[in-house]
Motif scaffolding. Structure first.
Motif, mmCIF file in Angstrom:
data_model
loop_
_atom_site.group_PDB
_atom_site.id
_atom_site.type_symbol
_atom_site.label_atom_id
_atom_site.label_comp_id
_atom_site.label_asym_id
_atom_site.label_seq_id
_atom_site.Cartn_x
_atom_site.Cartn_y
_atom_site.Cartn_z
ATOM 1 N N GLN A 78 -3.562 6.837 -15.856
ATOM 2 C CA GLN A 78 -2.464 5.748 -14.852
ATOM 3 C C GLN A 78 -2.659 5.584 -12.986
ATOM 4 O OE1 GLN A 78 2.082 6.943 -15.284
ATOM 5 N NE2 GLN A 78 1.296 7.437 -17.432
ATOM 6 N N ILE A 79 -3.487 6.905 -12.735
ATOM 7 C CA ILE A 79 -4.119 7.083 -11.201
ATOM 8 C C ILE A 79 -4.260 5.808 -11.197
ATOM 9 C CG2 ILE A 79 -4.260 8.406 -9.416
ATOM 10 C CD1 ILE A 79 -2.674 10.021 -10.408
ATOM 11 N N LEU A 80 -5.302 5.924 -11.887
ATOM 12 C CA LEU A 80 -6.815 5.206 -12.276
ATOM 13 C C LEU A 80 -6.681 3.998 -12.103
ATOM 14 C CD1 LEU A 80 -9.634 7.758 -14.120
ATOM 15 C CD2 LEU A 80 -9.366 7.250 -11.162
ATOM 16 N N ALA A 81 -6.139 2.596 -13.059
ATOM 17 C CA ALA A 81 -5.510 1.915 -12.990
ATOM 18 C C ALA A 81 -5.043 1.213 -11.636
ATOM 19 C CB ALA A 81 -3.772 2.190 -14.700
ATOM 20 N N ILE A 82 -4.137 2.155 -11.534
ATOM 21 C CA ILE A 82 -4.079 1.720 -9.647
ATOM 22 C C ILE A 82 -5.270 2.092 -8.976
ATOM 23 C CG2 ILE A 82 -2.355 2.290 -7.504
ATOM 24 C CD1 ILE A 82 -0.109 3.759 -9.561
ATOM 25 N N GLU A 104 2.976 5.807 -5.440
ATOM 26 C CA GLU A 104 3.641 6.037 -7.230
ATOM 27 C C GLU A 104 2.605 6.630 -7.355
ATOM 28 O OE1 GLU A 104 3.071 3.041 -10.770
ATOM 29 O OE2 GLU A 104 3.257 2.365 -8.753
ATOM 30 N N ILE A 105 1.310 6.492 -6.682
ATOM 31 C CA ILE A 105 0.119 7.702 -6.753
ATOM 32 C C ILE A 105 0.733 9.102 -6.807
ATOM 33 C CG2 ILE A 105 -2.010 8.207 -6.129
ATOM 34 C CD1 ILE A 105 -2.701 5.043 -6.314
ATOM 35 N N HIS A 106 1.366 9.672 -5.487
ATOM 36 C CA HIS A 106 1.590 10.332 -5.219
ATOM 37 C C HIS A 106 2.971 11.275 -6.794
ATOM 38 C CE1 HIS A 106 2.735 13.203 -2.707
ATOM 39 N NE2 HIS A 106 4.731 13.993 -2.775
ATOM 40 N N ALA A 107 3.916 11.001 -7.134
ATOM 41 C CA ALA A 107 4.539 10.700 -7.902
ATOM 42 C C ALA A 107 3.653 11.346 -8.716
ATOM 43 C CB ALA A 107 5.418 9.594 -7.944
ATOM 44 N N LEU A 108 2.705 10.459 -9.169
ATOM 45 C CA LEU A 108 1.495 10.716 -9.990
ATOM 46 C C LEU A 108 1.538 12.552 -10.821
ATOM 47 C CD1 LEU A 108 0.571 7.636 -11.016
ATOM 48 C CD2 LEU A 108 1.996 8.587 -12.728
ATOM 49 N N TRP A 109 0.527 12.170 -9.366
ATOM 50 C CA TRP A 109 -0.089 13.444 -8.794
ATOM 51 C C TRP A 109 0.740 14.958 -9.177
ATOM 52 C CZ3 TRP A 109 -5.190 14.437 -9.520
ATOM 53 C CH2 TRP A 109 -6.440 13.708 -8.339
ATOM 54 N N LEU A 110 1.350 14.392 -8.565
ATOM 55 C CA LEU A 110 3.018 15.557 -8.316
ATOM 56 C C LEU A 110 3.417 15.788 -10.689
ATOM 57 C CD1 LEU A 110 5.435 15.205 -6.289
ATOM 58 C CD2 LEU A 110 3.924 16.509 -5.997
ATOM 59 N N ARG A 111 3.530 15.054 -11.399
ATOM 60 C CA ARG A 111 3.668 14.825 -12.337
ATOM 61 C C ARG A 111 2.273 15.456 -12.990
ATOM 62 N NH1 ARG A 111 4.508 9.929 -15.244
ATOM 63 N NH2 ARG A 111 4.233 11.141 -17.412
ATOM 64 N N ALA A 112 0.980 15.572 -12.901
ATOM 65 C CA ALA A 112 0.034 16.013 -13.312
ATOM 66 C C ALA A 112 -0.173 17.109 -13.206
ATOM 67 C CB ALA A 112 -0.641 15.276 -12.830
ATOM 68 N N SER A 113 0.605 17.799 -11.755
ATOM 69 C CA SER A 113 0.410 19.024 -10.767
ATOM 70 C C SER A 113 1.221 19.871 -12.184
ATOM 71 C CB SER A 113 0.573 19.452 -9.675
ATOM 72 O OG SER A 113 1.702 18.938 -9.722
ATOM 73 N N GLU A 159 1.229 -0.786 -0.020
ATOM 74 C CA GLU A 159 0.059 0.208 0.093
ATOM 75 C C GLU A 159 0.921 1.349 0.085
ATOM 76 O OE1 GLU A 159 -3.628 2.618 -0.435
ATOM 77 O OE2 GLU A 159 -2.781 0.025 -0.626
ATOM 78 N N ILE A 160 1.730 1.034 0.582
ATOM 79 C CA ILE A 160 3.372 2.348 0.599
ATOM 80 C C ILE A 160 3.521 2.551 -0.762
ATOM 81 C CG2 ILE A 160 5.233 3.484 1.975
ATOM 82 C CD1 ILE A 160 4.187 1.737 4.230
ATOM 83 N N GLU A 161 3.250 1.625 -1.414
ATOM 84 C CA GLU A 161 4.708 1.392 -2.496
ATOM 85 C C GLU A 161 3.655 2.220 -3.726
ATOM 86 O OE1 GLU A 161 6.471 -1.322 -5.782
ATOM 87 O OE2 GLU A 161 6.083 -1.661 -4.053
ATOM 88 N N ARG A 162 2.200 1.568 -3.903
ATOM 89 C CA ARG A 162 1.402 2.378 -4.128
ATOM 90 C C ARG A 162 1.064 3.778 -4.361
ATOM 91 N NH1 ARG A 162 -1.130 -2.696 -3.167
ATOM 92 N NH2 ARG A 162 -2.504 -2.170 -1.623
ATOM 93 N N THR A 163 1.132 4.113 -2.621
ATOM 94 C CA THR A 163 0.621 5.784 -2.277
ATOM 95 C C THR A 163 1.845 6.285 -2.889
ATOM 96 O OG1 THR A 163 -0.587 4.968 -0.512
ATOM 97 C CG2 THR A 163 0.248 7.232 -0.536
#
Length: 307
Positions: free
Chosen positions: A209-213, A186-195, A180-184
């Motif tokens: 990609q976030i919705l795929a996770i 990864e999602i946090h890194a994707l949010w940073l990229r999106a911002s 769960e920490i690894e997924r979190t």
């Protein structure tokens, strides 16, 4: 750094000069040698003089290996510390298991010893009283001892099985939390990229990609709807907002984006209802709606309906 380079160059020049002088003097002081030296030895070549002037004018070192060496040493020390930590954890777990077994065996031994003491005392009393023969007492003691030992062993086997089950469940929880920490992360890194991304199609791809996770992430669905509205696709945005509200019925941002989509499609009544719901959940959307161009048409009607 410039001064250090200059000092090093000066020291090397002096050492070279002393070495050359010692060689020349040694040759001249030999038997039959003269003291006259060629004047060309004291005149440095023109190329060496240019190199020396270029070195003196350097503002930074030609290379800096210290940072790379520092990082390599830090990585090596981290790997060594991780290996030592694993070894210590293994040793601690082994020591705890051995201590548990030692306590169990000591408890079993003490119980059996005390039991035999009790049986011996009771047997002595019975023999003196003549209640049973020595053979009957011995058989009875054996049976009782076996039964008692078997019961103690069974109890400790059950305790060890429970301990093993607890360790397994704990390790499983640790693995689940690590995933769960690894997924979190990864999602946090994707949010940073999106911002930081300015391209709308690229942002939509990152939200996918976030919705795929996390397929039912209401926030990702809503921000994807916001990006879709920038592409002038209100129906697509409405579908995404409805999916987000299916995951979280009280998510105010989804109602706000839904109001924007309805407003773009000139579905005024539905846009007013959605915006009113968003403002009731979070009053800050009223101020945000006043700066939204697509919602300017429905704001007077929203105020009339609220009155």
């Amino acid at each position: 750094m410039r001064s250090l380079t200059g000092k090093l160059f000066s020291a090397m020049t002096l050492l070279a000069a002393f070495g050359a002088a010692s060689v020349v003097l040694g040759q001249d002081m030999a038997p039959g040698g003269g003291l006259e030296l060629d004047s060309s030895l004291y005149q440095p070549p023109e190329g060496d003089q240019q190199v020396r002037e270029h070195i003196e004018q350097l503002d930074e070192p030609l290379y800096t290996p210290f940072v790379e060496r520092y990082l390599l040493d830090e990585i090596r020390s981290l790997r060594l510390e991780l290996a030592q930590t694993q070894v210590r954890m293994t040793e601690q777990l082994t020591d705890r298991q051995l201590n548990t077994m030692d306590r169990a065996m000591s408890y079993t031994t003490d119980t059996v010893t005390y039991f035999f003491y009790l049986i011996a005392a009771a047997s002595s009393v019975l023999i003196i009283a003549g209640w049973k023969s020595l053979r009957d007492i011995r058989l009875s003691v054996r049976k009782q001892a076996k039964a008692e030992i078997g019961q103690v062993i069974q109890q400790y086997e059950q305790r060890l099985a429970d301990l093993e089950q607890d360790l397994k469940s704990t390790s499983q929880r640790i693995e689940v939390n690590a995933d769960e920490i690894e997924r979190t992360n990864e999602i946090h890194a994707l949010w940073l990229r999106a911002s930081q991304e300015r391209s709308i199609p690229t942002r939509i791809s990152i939200y996918d990609q976030i919705l795929a996770i996390r397929p039912r992430d209401a926030e990702a669905l809503t921000y994807k709807a916001d990006a879709v509205l920038d592409l002038n696709e209100p129906q697509w945005a409405i579908n995404l907002c409805q999916l987000a509200l299916g995951a979280d019925r009280d998510y105010a941002h989804a109602y706000y984006q839904l109001a924007c989509a309805y407003a773009m499609m000139e579905r005024t009544e539905e846009a007013i209802q959605s915006l009113h719901k968003a403002i009731s959940l979070n009053e800050s959307y009223l101020e945000e709606a006043q700066s939204e161009q697509v919602l300017q048409v429905i704001l007077p009607q929203l105020q009339d309906s609220s009155e």
